[in-house]
Design a protein around this motif. Structure first.
Motif, short mmCIF file in Angstrom:
data_model
loop_
_atom_site.label_atom_id
_atom_site.label_comp_id
_atom_site.label_asym_id
_atom_site.label_seq_id
_atom_site.Cartn_x
_atom_site.Cartn_y
_atom_site.Cartn_z
N GLY A 260 -2.43 -2.22 11.35
CA GLY A 260 -1.96 -2.55 10.01
C GLY A 260 -2.75 -2.23 8.98
N GLU A 261 -4.05 -1.82 9.07
CA GLU A 261 -4.94 -1.43 8.02
C GLU A 261 -4.49 0.13 7.65
OE1 GLU A 261 -6.10 -2.83 10.41
OE2 GLU A 261 -7.15 -4.56 9.92
N LEU B 104 -1.09 0.14 5.85
CA LEU B 104 -1.36 0.07 4.57
C LEU B 104 -1.72 1.24 3.59
CD1 LEU B 104 -3.19 -3.76 4.58
CD2 LEU B 104 -0.73 -2.97 3.19
N GLN C 152 0.82 4.08 3.49
CA GLN C 152 1.71 3.65 2.20
C GLN C 152 1.27 3.82 1.04
OE1 GLN C 152 3.42 -0.51 2.05
NE2 GLN C 152 5.36 0.50 2.13
N LYS C 153 0.02 3.45 0.59
CA LYS C 153 -0.58 3.73 -0.50
C LYS C 153 -0.75 5.32 -0.89
CE LYS C 153 -2.00 -0.30 -2.28
NZ LYS C 153 -2.07 -0.77 -3.72
N CYS D 65 -7.55 2.62 -2.56
CA CYS D 65 -7.47 1.59 -1.23
C CYS D 65 -6.82 0.38 -1.41
CB CYS D 65 -8.91 1.30 -1.07
SG CYS D 65 -9.33 0.30 0.41
N PRO D 66 -6.21 -0.45 -0.62
CA PRO D 66 -5.71 -1.69 -0.54
C PRO D 66 -6.71 -2.61 -0.72
CG PRO D 66 -4.55 -0.59 1.41
CD PRO D 66 -5.73 0.49 0.73
N GLU E 193 -7.33 -5.45 0.06
CA GLU E 193 -7.73 -6.23 1.17
C GLU E 193 -8.63 -5.50 2.33
OE1 GLU E 193 -3.42 -5.51 1.98
OE2 GLU E 193 -4.78 -5.65 0.26
N ASP F 235 -2.22 -13.46 1.13
CA ASP F 235 -2.54 -12.11 1.58
C ASP F 235 -2.87 -11.44 0.51
OD1 ASP F 235 -1.44 -12.69 4.39
OD2 ASP F 235 0.45 -12.60 3.88
N ARG F 236 -3.15 -11.96 -0.81
CA ARG F 236 -3.39 -11.06 -1.96
C ARG F 236 -4.89 -11.31 -2.27
NH1 ARG F 236 0.93 -9.36 -4.89
NH2 ARG F 236 -0.35 -9.36 -6.74
#
Length: 641
Positions: free
Chosen positions: A6-7, A10, A13-14, A33-34, A36, A612-613
């Motif tokens: 999942g990381e 993420l 996609q970014k 970088c996301p 989270e 999740d934020r």
């Protein structure tokens, strides 16, 4: 994609949003970088993407490293990560702003014919003669105004040629059809034979892949647009509203927060260029909405390590374009029609190899939908100069013309051929003597009889095949001539025969690749060497800094003295990892970003358990109770796990 964590998804996609397939430094990856993910998780995600072939790492000579999503993977990633692109056909436009121009394969063909016949020699300064550039530009039908948006101003300053010439020469060099020598651009005959045996669809798809990667604005948003409209969902012949696509790009984050007006201007300039190449058209609806449609000549977007092969060699790796016969464009026998008035009509299914032969013995008139040539005495004489006899031309025309040669045309061609080759100029070796007595001695030499023919008191014609024997005998007689022959160039130029070899012989298989190192006319970033991938060593290096950390900070969940708690948080910041905290009867994760002193506090991203934020937070050591360092998850099979 299915095996990614999942990381990694993420991060991917970014990066796709922000960079498309443009190179970027690690600092930019950290900036995107996301929220989270901590720095160590980002590094592991980048490593995972490299292992999956979705990210490349290359290094410059001075050590700087750049990441890049492979351009051939971008269409697939767009489709999987952003699947809801709007594909809604619009109504019929009221007006057409930009009509489609001539086909690009035909324009390259005209340029190749020109280079084969007239050449592109260089000046003493290394540039192409302006008169040759002007003559080449006159052979092309590409509309210059439509190509302006494909080339940034700095490229135009480097090459002050007409834009059609810039585009054509760049593509010819990238395909390897021509090469730069010390004196001129020359044809690569072996590559040319392979190219001419491709179908027009195959040529267009290869050219489109090069146009996508080399032309147009370099910004990621512009690159996203180019590949989105290239997807198979946009069918030929249907009009699509441009604002629908641009608004969706903005909502999906693919426009880099760019306003729609400049993005639409860039998109229109790109489509305008494609219209110039004959691939699409632009129009406007009744309310002024801009729209576009692909023409029937729309090329196929080559995905992956796309390869197109000519010839009959099986087993070429890669996603090859469908063979011309599978597309129904090349039946078993396809040729051309010779008219009684010497015009030759060439239907679309006629192979380019036959069109090339025709260009050697006939004048190319039109190269749009229906190609046409005209047989002339001048072109027949030019073919003879290039090594193809008039008899060979007649035989080849009769063998490939549908319905054969009309009697009137055949009779005239026979008449023309009788006047070609009846006389010829040839170079002769002449031996010159200093005195008439020397001439008499040579004429009386018994071993030189049959090797020389006296044409005057001081001069003899030397048989070429007997040159070395004459040198030897004259040397023995004390009259050896200099080794260098007066008036002869040291390295005589060898012209490439326009119609060399057996016209009906099958060429060897040749492979044209869309992606890979290419060297064209336009200045592009050089191909950097890749950094070797060693996942286990990379993971171990990332976590090496934790070796000096007290194990209780990692294994135990406990409350520390304020001074120790500050040290734990500072070490988390240095190592780029998370800290698990208990705050207000909740267990949260925290990513430290900055530490300030006097008074001591840490700023970073707080990850509440019920959300999740990430939330921006500034904490002091008194704001939490228990704490523990969180080691990021590594690959299951990693030796450093």
């Amino acid at each position: 994609m299915k095996g990614l964590s999942g990381e990694a998804l993420l991060v991917l996609q970014k990066l796709v949003r922000a960079c498309a397939a443009r190179p970027f430094a690690e600092a930019l990856a950290e900036r995107h970088c996301p929220a989270e993910l901590c720095r160590a998780e980002l590094q592991l995600a980048l490593l995972e993407l490299r292992e999956a072939g979705l990210l490349e790492l290359r290094q410059k000579l001075w050590g700087e490293k750049l990441y890049q999503i492979p351009e051939q993977r971008l269409p697939e990633l767009q489709r999987l990560l952003f699947p809801d692109v709007p594909v809604r056909a619009a109504g019929k436009p009221v007006s057409t702003d930009e009509e489609s121009g001539p086909g690009l394969p035909g324009e390259l063909f005209r340029a190749l014919v020109f280079i084969a016949g007239e050449g592109l020699p260089f000046t003493a300064k290394g540039g192409v003669h302006k008169k040759n550039i002007s003559r080449l530009a006159a052979q092309l039908s590409l509309p210059e105004a439509q190509l302006e948006g494909l080339f940034p101003p700095d490229q135009r300053e480097l090459h002050p040629f007409p834009l059609p010439v810039v585009a054509v020469l760049d593509l010819l060099l990238c395909l390897g059809l021509i090469r730069r020598t010390d004196s001129a651009y020359r044809l690569e005959t072996e590559v040319l034979e392979g190219w001419l045996r491709l179908s027009e669809k195959q040529m267009s798809s290869l050219l489109y892949g090069l146009v996508l990667s080399r032309f147009g604005p370099p910004e990621p948003a512009a690159q996203h647009f180019r590949y989105i409209v290239s997807s198979a969902e946009y069918h030929s012949g249907l009009w699509y509203a441009l604002p629908d696509i641009l608004e969706w790009m903005s909502e999906a984050g693919l426009a880099q927060e760019q306003s729609l007006e400049p993005l639409e201007t860039s998109a229109r300039m790109w489509l305008k260029g494609l219209a110039g190449f004959g691939w699409c058209e632009l129009g406007r609806m009744e309310d002024g909405t801009a729209c576009f449609r692909w023409t029937a000549a729309r090329p196929q977007l080559l995905l992956g390590e796309a390869v197109v092969s000519s010839g009959r060699s099986p087993g070429i790796p890669g996603a090859a374009v469908q063979d011309a016969q599978e597309e129904g464009s090349s039946p078993e026998f396809s040729g051309f029609m010779v008219q009684p008035d010497f015009e030759i009509l060439v239907p679309p299914e006629c192979p380019y190899s036959q069109r090339w032969m025709l260009a050697g013995c006939a004048e190319l008139l039109h190269s749009d939908d229906l190609w046409s040539y005209r047989l002339t005495r001048e072109r027949l004489e030019a073919a003879a100069e290039q090594g193809l006899s008039p008899e060979g031309v007649l035989s080849w025309l009769a063998a490939h013309a549908m319905g054969g040669l009309p009697a009137q045309a055949e009779h005239t061609l026979l008449q023309w051929s009788r006047g070609i080759g009846r006389t010829a100029l040839s170079e002769m070796l002449v031996l010159a003597c200093r005195s008439e007595s020397d001439g008499n001695d040579i004429a009386a030499h018994p071993r030189l009889q049959g090797s020389l023919e006296r044409i005057g008191p001081l001069h003899f014609i030397v048989r070429t095949e007997r040159l070395e024997a004459v040198r030897k005998e004259l040397g023995a007689a004390g009259m050896a001539p200099p080794k260098r022959i007066a008036g002869q160039q040291a390295e005589p130029g060898v012209a490439w025969p326009l119609l060399g070899g057996d016209p009906q012989a099958e060429s060897a298989a040749y492979t044209f690749s869309v992606h890979g190192p290419v060297r064209g006319l336009l200045a592009c970033a050089p191909e950097l060497p890749p950094v070797p991938l060693n996942p286990h060593a990379a993971e171990k290096a990332m976590l090496t800094g934790l070796a000096s950390v007290p194990q209780m900070w990692i294994k135990e969940w406990r409350k520390y003295h304020a001074t120790t708690a500050q040290k734990v948080m500072e070490h988390a910041l240095d190592s780029g990892i998370k800290v698990r905290l208990s705050m207000k009867e909740q267990i949260c994760e925290f990513i430290p970003a900055e530490i300030r002193r006097n008074p001591w506090e840490v700023q970073g991203a707080l990850l509440p358990p019920d959300s999740d934020r990430a939330e921006e937070a500034r904490l002091s050591a008194a704001d939490w109770q228990e704490m523990q360092l969180v080691i990021p998850k590594v690959r299951r099979n990693s030796s450093s796990a």
